[in-house]
Motif scaffolding. Sequence first.
Motif, PDB file in Angstrom:
ATOM      1  N   VAL A   3      62.637  37.910  43.860  1.00 44.85           N
ATOM      2  CA  VAL A   3      63.990  37.651  44.340  1.00 44.85           C
ATOM      3  C   VAL A   3      64.976  38.364  43.421  1.00 44.85           C
ATOM      4  O   VAL A   3      64.882  38.254  42.192  1.00 44.85           O
ATOM      5  N   PHE A   4      65.916  39.094  44.024  1.00 44.02           N
ATOM      6  CA  PHE A   4      66.932  39.770  43.219  1.00 44.02           C
ATOM      7  C   PHE A   4      68.044  38.773  42.914  1.00 44.02           C
ATOM      8  O   PHE A   4      68.824  38.393  43.781  1.00 44.02           O
ATOM      9  N   VAL A   5      68.078  38.321  41.674  1.00 42.01           N
ATOM     10  CA  VAL A   5      69.065  37.348  41.215  1.00 42.01           C
ATOM     11  C   VAL A   5      69.304  37.606  39.723  1.00 42.01           C
ATOM     12  O   VAL A   5      68.412  38.083  39.021  1.00 42.01           O
ATOM     13  N   ASN A   6      70.497  37.331  39.246  1.00 41.87           N
ATOM     14  CA  ASN A   6      70.839  37.547  37.831  1.00 41.87           C
ATOM     15  C   ASN A   6      70.515  38.976  37.376  1.00 41.87           C
ATOM     16  O   ASN A   6      69.963  39.190  36.310  1.00 41.87           O
ATOM     17  N   ASP A   7      70.851  39.937  38.220  1.00 42.38           N
ATOM     18  CA  ASP A   7      70.755  41.370  37.906  1.00 42.38           C
ATOM     19  C   ASP A   7      69.338  41.917  37.809  1.00 42.38           C
ATOM     20  O   ASP A   7      69.131  43.020  37.319  1.00 42.38           O
ATOM     21  N   GLY A   8      68.334  41.141  38.243  1.00 43.20           N
ATOM     22  CA  GLY A   8      66.963  41.626  38.171  1.00 43.20           C
ATOM     23  C   GLY A   8      66.078  40.955  39.203  1.00 43.20           C
ATOM     24  O   GLY A   8      66.517  40.086  39.955  1.00 43.20           O
TER      25      GLY A   8
ATOM     26  N   ASN B  87      68.144  31.790  48.572  1.00 47.27           N
ATOM     27  CA  ASN B  87      68.307  33.238  48.659  1.00 47.27           C
ATOM     28  C   ASN B  87      68.147  33.727  50.080  1.00 47.27           C
ATOM     29  O   ASN B  87      67.363  33.197  50.851  1.00 47.27           O
ATOM     30  N   GLU B  88      68.895  34.788  50.387  1.00 49.10           N
ATOM     31  CA  GLU B  88      68.784  35.425  51.689  1.00 49.10           C
ATOM     32  C   GLU B  88      67.543  36.309  51.737  1.00 49.10           C
ATOM     33  O   GLU B  88      67.085  36.830  50.715  1.00 49.10           O
ATOM     34  N   PHE B  89      67.047  36.508  52.926  1.00 52.22           N
ATOM     35  CA  PHE B  89      65.878  37.344  53.174  1.00 52.22           C
ATOM     36  C   PHE B  89      66.030  38.722  52.533  1.00 52.22           C
ATOM     37  O   PHE B  89      65.093  39.267  51.949  1.00 52.22           O
ATOM     38  N   PHE B  90      67.227  39.299  52.622  1.00 54.19           N
ATOM     39  CA  PHE B  90      67.436  40.664  52.153  1.00 54.19           C
ATOM     40  C   PHE B  90      67.455  40.792  50.633  1.00 54.19           C
ATOM     41  O   PHE B  90      67.457  41.899  50.112  1.00 54.19           O
ATOM     42  N   ASP B  91      67.461  39.661  49.918  1.00 47.12           N
ATOM     43  CA  ASP B  91      67.389  39.674  48.460  1.00 47.12           C
ATOM     44  C   ASP B  91      65.978  39.390  47.969  1.00 47.12           C
ATOM     45  O   ASP B  91      65.777  39.046  46.805  1.00 47.12           O
ATOM     46  N   MET B  92      64.999  39.523  48.864  1.00 45.54           N
ATOM     47  CA  MET B  92      63.620  39.183  48.530  1.00 45.54           C
ATOM     48  C   MET B  92      62.681  40.330  48.908  1.00 45.54           C
ATOM     49  O   MET B  92      63.010  41.153  49.747  1.00 45.54           O
ATOM     50  N   ARG B  93      61.519  40.330  48.271  1.00 44.50           N
ATOM     51  CA  ARG B  93      60.454  41.266  48.620  1.00 44.50           C
ATOM     52  C   ARG B  93      59.118  40.594  48.310  1.00 44.50           C
ATOM     53  O   ARG B  93      59.057  39.699  47.447  1.00 44.50           O
ATOM     54  N   PRO B  94      58.052  40.997  48.988  1.00 45.96           N
ATOM     55  CA  PRO B  94      56.732  40.448  48.649  1.00 45.96           C
ATOM     56  C   PRO B  94      56.386  40.800  47.199  1.00 45.96           C
ATOM     57  O   PRO B  94      56.666  41.909  46.737  1.00 45.96           O
TER      58      PRO B  94
END
Length: 138
Positions: free
Chosen positions: A83-88, A117-124
């Motif tokens: 998850v893209f959060v806190n700049d990483g 978190n939104e879907f677009f801020d995530m990756r497998p």
Amino acid sequence: MAHFFNIGDMVEVMFPQVGFVGSFFVATILLVLQDGRLYVQFHHLLSANGIFFLRSVVAATNIRPIPPFIGTSEYELDDIVDVFVNDGWWVGRVVDVLRSDGYYEIRFEMYDEVSFNEFFDMRPHLEWEDGRWVSVLE
């Protein structure tokens, strides 16, 4: 299998310090030093003055390539994700799927924290092992 990096390569850098374990920060390699360390500029982390992007010398063992894009249309309960959060990018687990508003509840088990978190801020989530990307599902 060693992976060699070049000037201009976009990579992800991990910090082994407490509070950063399980996270990766996007950077570009500016210099490859003679001792094998790399001088990088981060894409989202700012320097102490808050004006410039942070630059740092890091060990090659703390760097990995950018993971490949894996297309997915949704995540399920218990999926391990970044998850893209806190700049990483931080590793977490999907603990609730809020389909009505497009958010996922993610637990960062190492820190016993939860975020939405939104879907677009995530990756497998993938692991970089022996010079190749490995799915945690393998």
